[in-house]
Design a protein around this motif. Structure first.
Motif, PDB file in Angstrom:
ATOM      1  N   MET A 144       0.831  -1.205   0.000  1.00 39.23           N
ATOM      2  CA  MET A 144       0.000   0.000   0.000  1.00 39.23           C
ATOM      3  C   MET A 144       0.864   1.253   0.000  1.00 39.23           C
ATOM      4  SD  MET A 144      -3.044   1.288  -0.105  1.00 39.23           S
ATOM      5  CE  MET A 144      -4.135  -0.063   0.351  1.00 39.23           C
ATOM      6  N   ASP A 145       1.926   1.262   0.853  1.00 37.46           N
ATOM      7  CA  ASP A 145       2.807   2.423   0.908  1.00 37.46           C
ATOM      8  C   ASP A 145       3.487   2.660  -0.435  1.00 37.46           C
ATOM      9  OD1 ASP A 145       2.153   2.908   3.504  1.00 37.46           O
ATOM     10  OD2 ASP A 145       3.924   1.969   4.355  1.00 37.46           O
ATOM     11  N   SER A 146       3.934   1.562  -1.084  1.00 38.40           N
ATOM     12  CA  SER A 146       4.613   1.720  -2.367  1.00 38.40           C
ATOM     13  C   SER A 146       3.648   2.243  -3.431  1.00 38.40           C
ATOM     14  CB  SER A 146       5.230   0.390  -2.814  1.00 38.40           C
ATOM     15  OG  SER A 146       4.231  -0.598  -2.963  1.00 38.40           O
ATOM     16  N   LEU A 147       2.387   1.812  -3.364  1.00 36.18           N
ATOM     17  CA  LEU A 147       1.382   2.317  -4.296  1.00 36.18           C
ATOM     18  C   LEU A 147       1.152   3.803  -4.064  1.00 36.18           C
ATOM     19  CD1 LEU A 147      -0.746   1.898  -6.482  1.00 36.18           C
ATOM     20  CD2 LEU A 147      -2.356   1.189  -4.692  1.00 36.18           C
ATOM     21  N   TYR A 148       1.083   4.203  -2.794  1.00 35.97           N
ATOM     22  CA  TYR A 148       0.899   5.615  -2.463  1.00 35.97           C
ATOM     23  C   TYR A 148       2.080   6.439  -2.978  1.00 35.97           C
ATOM     24  CZ  TYR A 148       0.808   9.877   0.299  1.00 35.97           C
ATOM     25  OH  TYR A 148       0.841  11.192   0.687  1.00 35.97           O
ATOM     26  N   GLU A 149       3.293   5.944  -2.751  1.00 35.26           N
ATOM     27  CA  GLU A 149       4.476   6.667  -3.199  1.00 35.26           C
ATOM     28  C   GLU A 149       4.500   6.778  -4.722  1.00 35.26           C
ATOM     29  OE1 GLU A 149       7.731   4.561  -1.531  1.00 35.26           O
ATOM     30  OE2 GLU A 149       7.254   5.141   0.540  1.00 35.26           O
ATOM     31  N   TRP A 150       4.137   5.691  -5.413  1.00 33.23           N
ATOM     32  CA  TRP A 150       4.093   5.741  -6.872  1.00 33.23           C
ATOM     33  C   TRP A 150       3.063   6.751  -7.350  1.00 33.23           C
ATOM     34  CZ3 TRP A 150       0.134   4.778 -10.327  1.00 33.23           C
ATOM     35  CH2 TRP A 150       0.488   4.713 -11.680  1.00 33.23           C
ATOM     36  N   SER A 151       1.889   6.748  -6.723  1.00 32.02           N
ATOM     37  CA  SER A 151       0.841   7.697  -7.108  1.00 32.02           C
ATOM     38  C   SER A 151       1.289   9.132  -6.869  1.00 32.02           C
ATOM     39  CB  SER A 151      -0.443   7.416  -6.320  1.00 32.02           C
ATOM     40  OG  SER A 151      -0.922   6.122  -6.574  1.00 32.02           O
ATOM     41  N   SER A 152       1.946   9.379  -5.726  1.00 36.68           N
ATOM     42  CA  SER A 152       2.406  10.720  -5.406  1.00 36.68           C
ATOM     43  C   SER A 152       3.438  11.197  -6.416  1.00 36.68           C
ATOM     44  CB  SER A 152       3.010  10.748  -3.993  1.00 36.68           C
ATOM     45  OG  SER A 152       2.034  10.442  -3.026  1.00 36.68           O
ATOM     46  N   ARG A 153       4.368  10.329  -6.773  1.00 45.31           N
ATOM     47  CA  ARG A 153       5.393  10.709  -7.750  1.00 45.31           C
ATOM     48  C   ARG A 153       4.777  10.990  -9.114  1.00 45.31           C
ATOM     49  NH1 ARG A 153       8.338   6.422  -5.279  1.00 45.31           N
ATOM     50  NH2 ARG A 153       7.770   5.067  -7.032  1.00 45.31           N
ATOM     51  N   THR A 154       3.795  10.166  -9.488  1.00 48.85           N
ATOM     52  CA  THR A 154       3.143  10.346 -10.791  1.00 48.85           C
ATOM     53  C   THR A 154       2.387  11.667 -10.835  1.00 48.85           C
ATOM     54  OG1 THR A 154       2.915   7.957 -11.071  1.00 48.85           O
ATOM     55  CG2 THR A 154       1.483   9.366 -12.404  1.00 48.85           C
ATOM     56  N   ILE A 155       1.638  11.955  -9.782  1.00 48.96           N
ATOM     57  CA  ILE A 155       0.886  13.210  -9.719  1.00 48.96           C
ATOM     58  C   ILE A 155       1.831  14.394  -9.737  1.00 48.96           C
ATOM     59  CG2 ILE A 155      -0.558  14.636  -8.221  1.00 48.96           C
ATOM     60  CD1 ILE A 155      -1.961  12.006  -7.377  1.00 48.96           C
ATOM     61  N   ARG A 156       2.926  14.289  -8.988  1.00 44.64           N
ATOM     62  CA  ARG A 156       3.894  15.394  -8.964  1.00 44.64           C
ATOM     63  C   ARG A 156       4.450  15.667 -10.354  1.00 44.64           C
ATOM     64  NH1 ARG A 156       6.800  17.532  -4.818  1.00 44.64           N
ATOM     65  NH2 ARG A 156       6.224  15.814  -3.450  1.00 44.64           N
ATOM     66  N   ARG A 157       4.774  14.589 -11.094  1.00 47.33           N
ATOM     67  CA  ARG A 157       5.333  14.766 -12.440  1.00 47.33           C
ATOM     68  C   ARG A 157       4.324  15.429 -13.372  1.00 47.33           C
ATOM     69  NH1 ARG A 157       7.895   9.616 -11.514  1.00 47.33           N
ATOM     70  NH2 ARG A 157       6.136   8.562 -12.507  1.00 47.33           N
ATOM     71  N   ILE A 158       3.050  15.056 -13.244  1.00 52.01           N
ATOM     72  CA  ILE A 158       2.014  15.642 -14.104  1.00 52.01           C
ATOM     73  C   ILE A 158       1.961  17.156 -13.907  1.00 52.01           C
ATOM     74  CG2 ILE A 158      -0.482  15.814 -14.469  1.00 52.01           C
ATOM     75  CD1 ILE A 158      -0.625  12.792 -13.825  1.00 52.01           C
ATOM     76  N   TYR A 159       1.944  17.597 -12.641  1.00 54.62           N
ATOM     77  CA  TYR A 159       1.850  19.027 -12.356  1.00 54.62           C
ATOM     78  C   TYR A 159       3.145  19.752 -12.690  1.00 54.62           C
ATOM     79  CZ  TYR A 159      -2.710  18.671 -10.124  1.00 54.62           C
ATOM     80  OH  TYR A 159      -4.046  18.481  -9.890  1.00 54.62           O
ATOM     81  N   ASP A 160       4.268  19.152 -12.320  1.00 54.06           N
ATOM     82  CA  ASP A 160       5.549  19.827 -12.528  1.00 54.06           C
ATOM     83  C   ASP A 160       5.828  20.059 -14.009  1.00 54.06           C
ATOM     84  OD1 ASP A 160       5.832  19.775  -9.836  1.00 54.06           O
ATOM     85  OD2 ASP A 160       7.491  18.352  -9.765  1.00 54.06           O
ATOM     86  N   ALA A 161       5.329  19.156 -14.863  1.00 58.14           N
ATOM     87  CA  ALA A 161       5.558  19.311 -16.302  1.00 58.14           C
ATOM     88  C   ALA A 161       4.729  20.431 -16.907  1.00 58.14           C
ATOM     89  CB  ALA A 161       5.246  17.992 -17.014  1.00 58.14           C
ATOM     90  N   ARG A 162       3.664  20.839 -16.213  1.00 57.53           N
ATOM     91  CA  ARG A 162       2.736  21.811 -16.799  1.00 57.53           C
ATOM     92  C   ARG A 162       2.744  23.167 -16.103  1.00 57.53           C
ATOM     93  NH1 ARG A 162      -1.735  19.084 -18.798  1.00 57.53           N
ATOM     94  NH2 ARG A 162      -2.480  21.124 -19.521  1.00 57.53           N
TER      95      ARG A 162
END
Length: 227
Positions: A1-19
């Motif tokens: 669960m923690d690894s899924l949360y970390e993956w989701s957080s990193r993915t969301i961060r990349r989406i925003y940071d790119a835009r």
């Protein structure tokens, strides 16, 4: 669960940071003009916060609200207490009832999604960390800050390589996804009002994604009995 949360957080961060490419500190009048009404009322808001500190039976430490934050909240044995008033749209009515002016201002400012009175113990250090995503901005209004031995405001916000010291009644709008840490160098409790506000002028898809994320956090807060 923690690894899924970390993956989701990193993915969301990349989406925003790119835009979204904005500086660590943003203009309040351009991005959150409603913040000025809180600033104008800071002395009365300080009175409410001091009453909360005096009368509230127990203000929880940050890691007691969010155990995942223990690393930055409990690492030095000094308290960082958070009096929650609103969590991503979910009002904590019993807490708001203790702060009638703040409640009135929040209801007149719907872009303020969350509101917290932050109580930082003397000589507390909050280690370097980053917020989860750029869909929100952090508004900070210092309500009770005492000077350090040099006579300057005793609380320091280090943000993206620069030091900020906000005096009583001073406010700042900043992006907490940049690395930041905090020190209270004074011998007194520091009290600040922290608001999470909607970032303005986002593309439609990011605005919809932000609404989904913040609504989800609000649902979790309600499920945990915070709202």
């Amino acid at each position: 669960m923690d690894s899924l949360y970390e993956w989701s957080s990193r993915t969301i961060r990349r989406i925003y940071d790119a835009r979204l490419d904005t500086p660590p500190v943003l203009d309040i009048d351009a991005c959150f003009p409603g913040g000025r009404r809180f600033e104008s009322a800071w002395t009365r808001l300080r009175g409410e916060a001091l009453a909360v500190l005096r009368d509230a039976p127990s203000i929880p430490r940050f890691h007691e609200i969010m155990p995942s934050q223990e690393e930055i909240s409990a690492q030095d044995g000094k308290d960082w207490r958070m009096f929650l008033l609103k969590v991503y749209g979910q009002e904590l009515r019993a807490n708001l009832a203790l702060c009638p002016l703040l409640q009135e201002l929040l209801r007149a400012t719907p872009e303020a999604l969350s509101a917290t009175l932050s109580f930082l113990a003397p000589h507390k250090h909050i280690p370097r960390h980053q917020g989860p995503f750029r869909g929100i901005l952090r508004y900070q209004l210092n309500l009770d800050v005492r000077p350090d031995e040099d006579g300057r405001p005793g609380t320091v916000l280090w943000l993206a390589g620069k030091e900020y010291r906000l005096a009583n009644g001073a406010s700042m709008l900043w992006d907490d996804t940049y690395p930041h840490e905090v020190w209270n160098h004074s011998d007194h409790m520091r009290i600040a009002l922290l608001l999470d506000v909607r970032r303005p002028a986002m593309p439609l898809d990011l605005r919809l994604l932000s609404n989904t994320i913040t609504a989800g956090v609000g649902v979790v807060a309600r499920w945990r009995g915070l709202g």
